[in-house]
Write a protein that holds these residues in place. Sequence first.
Motif, PDB file in Angstrom:
ATOM      1  N   GLU A   1       0.834  -1.209   0.000  1.00 32.38           N
ATOM      2  CA  GLU A   1       0.000   0.000   0.000  1.00 32.38           C
ATOM      3  C   GLU A   1       0.864   1.253   0.000  1.00 32.38           C
ATOM      4  O   GLU A   1       0.572   2.219  -0.705  1.00 32.38           O
ATOM      5  CB  GLU A   1      -0.925   0.008   1.215  1.00 32.38           C
ATOM      6  CG  GLU A   1      -2.068  -0.971   1.137  1.00 32.38           C
ATOM      7  CD  GLU A   1      -2.872  -1.029   2.414  1.00 32.38           C
ATOM      8  OE1 GLU A   1      -2.523  -0.337   3.403  1.00 32.38           O
ATOM      9  OE2 GLU A   1      -3.867  -1.781   2.440  1.00 32.38           O
ATOM     10  N   LEU A   2       1.942   1.241   0.793  1.00 32.20           N
ATOM     11  CA  LEU A   2       2.836   2.400   0.856  1.00 32.20           C
ATOM     12  C   LEU A   2       3.556   2.603  -0.477  1.00 32.20           C
ATOM     13  O   LEU A   2       3.656   3.729  -0.972  1.00 32.20           O
ATOM     14  CB  LEU A   2       3.849   2.233   1.989  1.00 32.20           C
ATOM     15  CG  LEU A   2       4.832   3.365   2.195  1.00 32.20           C
ATOM     16  CD1 LEU A   2       4.104   4.682   2.462  1.00 32.20           C
ATOM     17  CD2 LEU A   2       5.772   3.041   3.338  1.00 32.20           C
ATOM     18  N   ALA A   3       4.059   1.520  -1.065  1.00 33.80           N
ATOM     19  CA  ALA A   3       4.745   1.625  -2.356  1.00 33.80           C
ATOM     20  C   ALA A   3       3.794   2.135  -3.433  1.00 33.80           C
ATOM     21  O   ALA A   3       4.185   2.964  -4.275  1.00 33.80           O
ATOM     22  CB  ALA A   3       5.321   0.267  -2.752  1.00 33.80           C
ATOM     23  N   LYS A   4       2.556   1.674  -3.406  1.00 31.25           N
ATOM     24  CA  LYS A   4       1.570   2.134  -4.381  1.00 31.25           C
ATOM     25  C   LYS A   4       1.254   3.609  -4.158  1.00 31.25           C
ATOM     26  O   LYS A   4       1.161   4.378  -5.121  1.00 31.25           O
ATOM     27  CB  LYS A   4       0.299   1.287  -4.269  1.00 31.25           C
ATOM     28  CG  LYS A   4      -0.750   1.634  -5.286  1.00 31.25           C
ATOM     29  CD  LYS A   4      -1.961   0.723  -5.160  1.00 31.25           C
ATOM     30  CE  LYS A   4      -2.992   1.105  -6.203  1.00 31.25           C
ATOM     31  NZ  LYS A   4      -4.210   0.312  -6.068  1.00 31.25           N
ATOM     32  N   PHE A   5       1.101   4.028  -2.896  1.00 27.98           N
ATOM     33  CA  PHE A   5       0.798   5.421  -2.585  1.00 27.98           C
ATOM     34  C   PHE A   5       1.909   6.354  -3.060  1.00 27.98           C
ATOM     35  O   PHE A   5       1.665   7.414  -3.630  1.00 27.98           O
ATOM     36  CB  PHE A   5       0.568   5.593  -1.081  1.00 27.98           C
ATOM     37  CG  PHE A   5       0.311   7.014  -0.667  1.00 27.98           C
ATOM     38  CD1 PHE A   5      -0.939   7.596  -0.869  1.00 27.98           C
ATOM     39  CD2 PHE A   5       1.318   7.779  -0.074  1.00 27.98           C
ATOM     40  CE1 PHE A   5      -1.181   8.899  -0.481  1.00 27.98           C
ATOM     41  CE2 PHE A   5       1.074   9.086   0.309  1.00 27.98           C
ATOM     42  CZ  PHE A   5      -0.176   9.653   0.083  1.00 27.98           C
ATOM     43  N   LEU A   6       3.159   5.940  -2.824  1.00 33.20           N
ATOM     44  CA  LEU A   6       4.318   6.774  -3.198  1.00 33.20           C
ATOM     45  C   LEU A   6       4.770   6.539  -4.640  1.00 33.20           C
ATOM     46  O   LEU A   6       5.699   7.192  -5.104  1.00 33.20           O
ATOM     47  CB  LEU A   6       5.480   6.528  -2.252  1.00 33.20           C
ATOM     48  CG  LEU A   6       5.258   6.923  -0.788  1.00 33.20           C
ATOM     49  CD1 LEU A   6       6.442   6.524   0.062  1.00 33.20           C
ATOM     50  CD2 LEU A   6       5.007   8.428  -0.687  1.00 33.20           C
ATOM     51  N   ASP A   7       4.149   5.588  -5.319  1.00 35.86           N
ATOM     52  CA  ASP A   7       4.497   5.232  -6.698  1.00 35.86           C
ATOM     53  C   ASP A   7       5.969   4.821  -6.802  1.00 35.86           C
ATOM     54  O   ASP A   7       6.732   5.321  -7.609  1.00 35.86           O
ATOM     55  CB  ASP A   7       4.185   6.413  -7.652  1.00 35.86           C
ATOM     56  CG  ASP A   7       4.150   5.950  -9.099  1.00 35.86           C
ATOM     57  OD1 ASP A   7       3.834   4.771  -9.340  1.00 35.86           O
ATOM     58  OD2 ASP A   7       4.453   6.779  -9.998  1.00 35.86           O
ATOM     59  N   LEU A   8       6.341   3.882  -5.917  1.00 34.98           N
ATOM     60  CA  LEU A   8       7.698   3.343  -5.871  1.00 34.98           C
ATOM     61  C   LEU A   8       7.660   1.845  -6.028  1.00 34.98           C
ATOM     62  O   LEU A   8       6.623   1.206  -5.841  1.00 34.98           O
ATOM     63  CB  LEU A   8       8.362   3.689  -4.527  1.00 34.98           C
ATOM     64  CG  LEU A   8       8.607   5.151  -4.221  1.00 34.98           C
ATOM     65  CD1 LEU A   8       9.008   5.322  -2.766  1.00 34.98           C
ATOM     66  CD2 LEU A   8       9.676   5.719  -5.138  1.00 34.98           C
ATOM     67  N   LYS A   9       8.801   1.245  -6.360  1.00 33.35           N
ATOM     68  CA  LYS A   9       8.853  -0.216  -6.451  1.00 33.35           C
ATOM     69  C   LYS A   9       9.065  -0.805  -5.063  1.00 33.35           C
ATOM     70  O   LYS A   9       9.594  -0.151  -4.162  1.00 33.35           O
ATOM     71  CB  LYS A   9       9.936  -0.663  -7.429  1.00 33.35           C
ATOM     72  CG  LYS A   9      11.340  -0.398  -6.971  1.00 33.35           C
ATOM     73  CD  LYS A   9      12.344  -0.916  -7.980  1.00 33.35           C
ATOM     74  CE  LYS A   9      13.744  -0.701  -7.436  1.00 33.35           C
ATOM     75  NZ  LYS A   9      14.752  -1.336  -8.228  1.00 33.35           N
ATOM     76  N   LEU A  10       8.643  -2.039  -4.910  1.00 33.42           N
ATOM     77  CA  LEU A  10       8.769  -2.789  -3.662  1.00 33.42           C
ATOM     78  C   LEU A  10       9.844  -3.838  -3.844  1.00 33.42           C
ATOM     79  O   LEU A  10       9.833  -4.572  -4.826  1.00 33.42           O
ATOM     80  CB  LEU A  10       7.411  -3.428  -3.343  1.00 33.42           C
ATOM     81  CG  LEU A  10       7.257  -4.142  -2.021  1.00 33.42           C
ATOM     82  CD1 LEU A  10       7.487  -3.196  -0.855  1.00 33.42           C
ATOM     83  CD2 LEU A  10       5.861  -4.747  -1.922  1.00 33.42           C
ATOM     84  N   GLU A  11      10.784  -3.896  -2.902  1.00 37.96           N
ATOM     85  CA  GLU A  11      11.856  -4.886  -3.037  1.00 37.96           C
ATOM     86  C   GLU A  11      12.078  -5.640  -1.743  1.00 37.96           C
ATOM     87  O   GLU A  11      11.805  -5.129  -0.653  1.00 37.96           O
ATOM     88  CB  GLU A  11      13.155  -4.226  -3.517  1.00 37.96           C
ATOM     89  CG  GLU A  11      13.766  -3.235  -2.574  1.00 37.96           C
ATOM     90  CD  GLU A  11      15.031  -2.597  -3.121  1.00 37.96           C
ATOM     91  OE1 GLU A  11      15.909  -2.284  -2.312  1.00 37.96           O
ATOM     92  OE2 GLU A  11      15.142  -2.427  -4.353  1.00 37.96           O
ATOM     93  N   ASN A  12      12.592  -6.849  -1.893  1.00 39.40           N
ATOM     94  CA  ASN A  12      12.909  -7.700  -0.746  1.00 39.40           C
ATOM     95  C   ASN A  12      14.388  -7.483  -0.385  1.00 39.40           C
ATOM     96  O   ASN A  12      15.257  -7.556  -1.246  1.00 39.40           O
ATOM     97  CB  ASN A  12      12.653  -9.159  -1.126  1.00 39.40           C
ATOM     98  CG  ASN A  12      12.724 -10.068   0.066  1.00 39.40           C
ATOM     99  OD1 ASN A  12      12.743  -9.619   1.210  1.00 39.40           O
ATOM    100  ND2 ASN A  12      12.759 -11.355  -0.194  1.00 39.40           N
ATOM    101  N   LEU A  13      14.656  -7.216   0.875  1.00 37.49           N
ATOM    102  CA  LEU A  13      16.037  -6.959   1.316  1.00 37.49           C
ATOM    103  C   LEU A  13      16.674  -8.172   1.931  1.00 37.49           C
ATOM    104  O   LEU A  13      16.075  -8.997   2.502  1.00 37.49           O
ATOM    105  CB  LEU A  13      16.059  -5.805   2.314  1.00 37.49           C
ATOM    106  CG  LEU A  13      15.477  -4.491   1.826  1.00 37.49           C
ATOM    107  CD1 LEU A  13      15.457  -3.471   2.938  1.00 37.49           C
ATOM    108  CD2 LEU A  13      16.267  -3.954   0.650  1.00 37.49           C
TER     109      LEU A  13
END
Length: 181
Positions: free
Chosen positions: A169-181
């Motif tokens: 939800e946060l990545a979608k709101f900020l229009d950023l990609k989501l990655e696994n660390l």
Amino acid sequence: MQENIRQDKIVGSRRFSNYFWSLFLTIGGLSFLLAGLSSFFKINLLPFANPTELVFIPQGIVMMFYGALSLSLSLYISATIFWDIGSGYNEYNKLENLVKIVRKGFPGKNREILLTYSLTSIKSIGIKISEGLNPQRTIYLCLKDERKIPLTPVQQPNSISNLEKQAAELAKFLDLKLENL
């Protein structure tokens, strides 16, 4: 306007576990301290035991030491609860193009901790999940200069599905990609 600003509250020290440990350590510490004093004065100060039969050196002194240590730790935890250390919020503001991370620290000149980052300096939202004796499930703000700023509070680990949902939800709101660390 609300669709451009998101604010996530962060719970600090005012959690059930801290209240529990503060009460538990206070009761235990008082009991040990009274047991040590009972062995010194040879007067029973505890209604549920008879510590007057303990030899003051070394048993009574050790009981008093553990009692004082437990009460000190309880006082520290109670102070963090009173000051609500670690509480605050994360604000994501598309209008001002900023991410603000606000936390409360210990009293003093740096009581309010404020970190601000421009949305253009953010590379992605990261998730780190590690299992074992000390499981960690954390959402990070990954910056372009390779810094990783934790966004989730220190607490009992969230369920993996809930953590992934929050991060997505946060990545979608900020229009950023989501990655696994």
